[in-house]
Structures are given as C-alpha cells and as structure tokens.
Design a protein around this motif. Structure first.
Motif, short mmCIF file in Angstrom:
data_model
loop_
_atom_site.label_atom_id
_atom_site.label_comp_id
_atom_site.label_asym_id
_atom_site.label_seq_id
_atom_site.Cartn_x
_atom_site.Cartn_y
_atom_site.Cartn_z
N SER A 44 0.82 -1.22 0.00
CA SER A 44 0.00 0.00 0.00
C SER A 44 0.85 1.27 0.00
CB SER A 44 -0.93 0.01 1.20
OG SER A 44 -0.20 -0.02 2.42
N ARG A 45 2.16 1.14 0.27
CA ARG A 45 3.03 2.31 0.26
C ARG A 45 3.81 2.46 -1.05
NH1 ARG A 45 5.10 1.39 6.45
NH2 ARG A 45 3.22 2.24 7.46
N ILE A 46 3.56 1.56 -2.00
CA ILE A 46 4.16 1.70 -3.33
C ILE A 46 3.31 2.69 -4.11
CG2 ILE A 46 4.69 0.53 -5.50
CD1 ILE A 46 5.25 -2.00 -3.91
N VAL A 47 3.91 3.77 -4.56
CA VAL A 47 3.17 4.80 -5.28
C VAL A 47 3.55 4.76 -6.76
CG1 VAL A 47 2.91 6.28 -3.27
CG2 VAL A 47 4.93 6.53 -4.69
N GLY A 48 2.56 4.92 -7.61
CA GLY A 48 2.82 4.86 -9.03
C GLY A 48 2.96 3.42 -9.52
N PRO A 49 3.17 3.26 -10.81
CA PRO A 49 3.25 1.91 -11.38
C PRO A 49 4.56 1.21 -11.02
CG PRO A 49 3.70 3.56 -13.06
CD PRO A 49 3.27 4.32 -11.84
N VAL A 50 4.49 -0.12 -10.96
CA VAL A 50 5.68 -0.95 -10.77
C VAL A 50 6.28 -1.25 -12.14
CG1 VAL A 50 6.56 -3.17 -9.96
CG2 VAL A 50 4.79 -1.99 -8.64
N GLN A 51 7.55 -0.94 -12.31
CA GLN A 51 8.23 -1.21 -13.58
C GLN A 51 8.87 -2.58 -13.53
OE1 GLN A 51 11.38 1.51 -14.53
NE2 GLN A 51 12.01 0.38 -16.37
N VAL A 52 8.40 -3.49 -14.35
CA VAL A 52 8.95 -4.84 -14.41
C VAL A 52 10.01 -4.87 -15.50
CG1 VAL A 52 8.47 -7.29 -14.77
CG2 VAL A 52 6.76 -5.83 -13.64
N THR A 53 11.26 -5.14 -15.13
CA THR A 53 12.35 -5.13 -16.09
C THR A 53 12.54 -6.53 -16.69
OG1 THR A 53 14.15 -5.76 -14.59
CG2 THR A 53 13.45 -3.45 -14.58
N SER A 54 13.49 -6.64 -17.58
CA SER A 54 13.85 -7.95 -18.15
C SER A 54 15.16 -8.47 -17.56
CB SER A 54 13.98 -7.84 -19.68
OG SER A 54 14.96 -6.85 -20.03
N THR A 55 15.63 -7.79 -16.49
CA THR A 55 16.89 -8.19 -15.86
C THR A 55 16.66 -9.41 -14.96
OG1 THR A 55 17.58 -5.87 -15.82
CG2 THR A 55 18.82 -7.42 -14.43
N PRO A 56 17.29 -10.53 -15.27
CA PRO A 56 17.08 -11.74 -14.46
C PRO A 56 17.80 -11.63 -13.12
CG PRO A 56 18.72 -12.17 -16.14
CD PRO A 56 18.21 -10.79 -16.41
N PHE A 57 17.30 -12.37 -12.15
CA PHE A 57 17.91 -12.37 -10.82
C PHE A 57 17.66 -13.72 -10.17
CE2 PHE A 57 18.16 -11.66 -6.27
CZ PHE A 57 19.29 -10.85 -6.15
N THR A 58 18.71 -14.31 -9.64
CA THR A 58 18.59 -15.59 -8.94
C THR A 58 18.46 -15.32 -7.45
OG1 THR A 58 19.93 -16.71 -10.61
CG2 THR A 58 19.64 -17.84 -8.49
N ARG A 59 17.33 -15.68 -6.88
CA ARG A 59 17.08 -15.41 -5.47
C ARG A 59 17.88 -16.36 -4.59
NH1 ARG A 59 12.01 -15.12 -7.76
NH2 ARG A 59 11.54 -17.27 -7.18
N PRO A 60 18.36 -15.87 -3.44
CA PRO A 60 19.02 -16.74 -2.48
C PRO A 60 18.07 -17.83 -2.00
CG PRO A 60 19.38 -14.42 -1.93
CD PRO A 60 18.35 -14.45 -3.01
N ASP A 61 18.62 -18.97 -1.60
CA ASP A 61 17.79 -20.09 -1.17
C ASP A 61 16.93 -19.76 0.04
OD1 ASP A 61 18.81 -21.61 -3.22
OD2 ASP A 61 20.37 -22.56 -1.99
N ASP A 62 17.44 -18.86 0.91
CA ASP A 62 16.69 -18.55 2.13
C ASP A 62 15.69 -17.41 1.95
OD1 ASP A 62 18.54 -16.54 1.82
OD2 ASP A 62 19.13 -16.48 3.93
#
Length: 346
Positions: free
Chosen positions: A220-238
């Motif tokens: 609810s505190r995110i203002v404006g649109p969320v920009q979804v990029t094409s940059t991949p990211f590998t999340r940590p296991d935890d």
C-alpha cells in the motif's frame, strides 16, 4: 510428462470459502475436513503426504479472520473430549449476524449490494460466486432493483499483479516507495522474493539490488506503477515466503504497546480480540504490532476510547493524527482540546 501446476487460489477467496464453510455447520469441522474440502486448501492437500505447511497456513488464516471480527470458535469433539487433534471449528451464526436493532433502508441495502458486487466480480472465481449464492440462500437477502452498472475493482493493491509477474519470471522491478513522514518517494530497485499476507496486509519480501539486503515493503506504500524489467535475478535459497513470515512474526512478538481503554467501549472489544493481546489491568491492554504507523492509525480511529500509555513514540504518532483531525475541521489544537500527556483526545 511434467505434473500440472496447482491452480493459484487468491487468499481472499480462500478466507471467504473458509468463513462460508464454518458458517454452514453447527457441529463444527475438523482441521482435516477443512483442509481436504475447502477451496484454497483442498488443491494442496495430500491424503498420504505431509500437510504441515498447509496446517500453518490454516493457523494464520484463523488469526486473520478473527482480526476481521469474525467469531471463530474452537470446540471439543464430543467423542474425543480433551484431544487437541480432534478439535472442531465453527462460526456461530447468531454471533455473526447483525443485531436485531440494526436495519437498513432500501437505499442502504442497494448500496451494500453494489459494494458486494464490486468485490465479488473483481476478486472471486466462478466457484466462489456460486458459493456466495448458496450462503445468501441460507439467510435470505433483501430484494433490490437490478443494478445495470457495477464497477469492477480489484481488492488487492495495484502493485500486486506486476510484482507477482516479476516473481514468477525471476526478474528485477523498480518502484517508488513512500514511507510515513517522508516528503518524497525514493526509487527502489529490488528482486521480489515472496509475496506474503501478514495480519491482513500484503507485503513483498525482496532482495535490494546493490546491497543484497533482504527487505520487506508494504504494497500500500508503493506509489505509481511498478516497472517490471527484463533483468534476471537468482534469489538466495533462504529468500522464501516462510522466512519472510517468520521474520515478520518475530518483529510482531518483540514490539508491544500498552493502552488504556474505556470499559465496554468498541475499543475494548476490538483490541481485546486482537491476536496476542493481554489484559494488564482492568482497563488496560498490551498489544503487539509490526508497524508503528499502522497501529497509530488504528488507535487514533477509536478517538477518546483509547489512551496510549507507552511507548512515547506511538503516543506522539496518535497525537499527531488527532490534532490533524482537529485542524481539518477547524478546531483548536491547544492542550485543553488534546491531552498531550495522555496522547489522545479526551
């Protein structure tokens, strides 16, 4: 051939289905009956495997609907009194229905029906819409003229869908995030790790690009649109939903506030039913919280029914909200109108 993915059931639909099921039974339902039959649980239930994660989800859902004011009861199975594994759950309809002295005019009923249509059409599946009709048939419904126009609104925050999309794709997002007290919303660049609901609010746990720190953001505190990029990211296991919820629970356990409430007031009833609330005096509670600003909003809404005793920072936040209300209505904000020592209007 890969196994079919379990269909995703929105949390509000799962909670709605749970309330519906518990309203429809007088003798109550066991945990096994709930997990194996109720929409949102049964899709993940295993009759022979491990359902520990699903049971934890059910425990969180119980807390959520109780915080919404739903009187969920836990009762013993008559054939196994004292056996915690055989406990049954129900919502007594008499306590859930409106009091006899409350009635709505035809115009008010029409507005309530419109509001229900907005939420139902925007958020519930066909299966739950059919269930809603069954529920209405149990208790009856006022007859109102057919509404030819009903806006369709989403019940979630606007940021939810793009964040879920980025989470599924494993890519980075950018958004502006406005914290209470800030005049501007700085741009954040993060990799979503999990979308979780805690105490009825949606949050995203994400890895901050550049620092690698795992942070939690209130949608609810995110203002404006969320920009979804094409940059991949590998999340940590935890970086998982379980870890995010565990961290939020730890924060909730560690943070408390003490408040004085007016006896027999709405504040006493609602705060007394909050999960984890303890009565420390005949007219005082200790309540838990994860976000001080959100708690301040809640306490200020009770007006003079609540006095914040501690911490001082929370008392100041409540005071600022009450003085803001006075200013907005052209009232004085002198100490005679707002008790600075007590931190509430009185």
């Amino acid at each position: 051939m890969p196994a079919a993915r379990t269909p995703r059931v929105p949390v509000e639909e799962r909670l709605f289905s749970l309330v519906l099921a518990l309203l429809a039974t007088d003798s109550g339902l066991s945990k096994t009956e709930i997990l194996s039959t109720v929409q949102g649980y049964r899709q993940k239930y295993s009759r022979t495997g491990d359902n520990a994660a699903l049971e934890r989800q059910f425990e969180r859902d119980k807390d959520d609907i109780r915080e919404l004011g739903v009187p969920l009861e836990t009762i013993d199975d008559p054939s196994a009194v004292g056996n915690n594994q055989a406990l049954r759950y129900r919502i007594p309809r008499g306590e859930y229905e409106l009091p006899d002295d409350i009635a709505f005019s035809s115009e008010e009923t029409a507005l309530l029906t419109l509001a229900a249509m907005v939420w139902r059409e925007g958020s519930l599946s066909h299966e739950s819409r059919r269930a809603l009709l069954k529920l209405r048939s149990l208790g009856g419904a006022a007859s109102v003229p057919e509404l030819e126009y009903a806006p369709r609104l989403r019940s979630r925050d606007a940021a939810f869908e793009p964040l879920r999309n980025a989470l599924d794709r494993g890519v980075v997002v950018r958004f502006d995030y406005l914290k209470p007290g800030d005049e501007a919303a700085p741009r954040r660049e993060v990799a979503p790790a999990a979308l979780v609901q805690h105490h009825g609010r949606w949050l995203v746990s994400a890895v901050e690009i550049g620092t690698g720190a795992v942070k939690t953001f209130l949608l609810s505190r995110i203002v404006g649109p969320v920009q979804v990029t094409s940059t991949p990211f590998t999340r940590p296991d935890d970086a998982t939903a379980e870890r995010a919820l565990a961290d939020l629970e730890q924060v909730w356990r560690d943070r408390t506030a003490t408040v004085r409430v007016e006896p027999l007031s709405d504040a006493e009833t609602r705060l007394g039913k909050r999960r984890g609330t303890t009565r420390v005096a005949p007219d005082a509670f200790t309540v838990h919280w994860t976000d001080e600003h959100l708690l301040a909003d809640e306490l200020a809404s009770f007006g003079p029914e609540v006095t914040v005793l501690e911490p001082e920072s929370l008392r100041a936040l409540v005071l600022s909200r009450l003085t803001g209300v006075l200013r907005a209505h052209g009232g004085s904000t002198s100490p005679t109108d707002v008790d600075v020592r007590r931190g509430t209007g009185g």
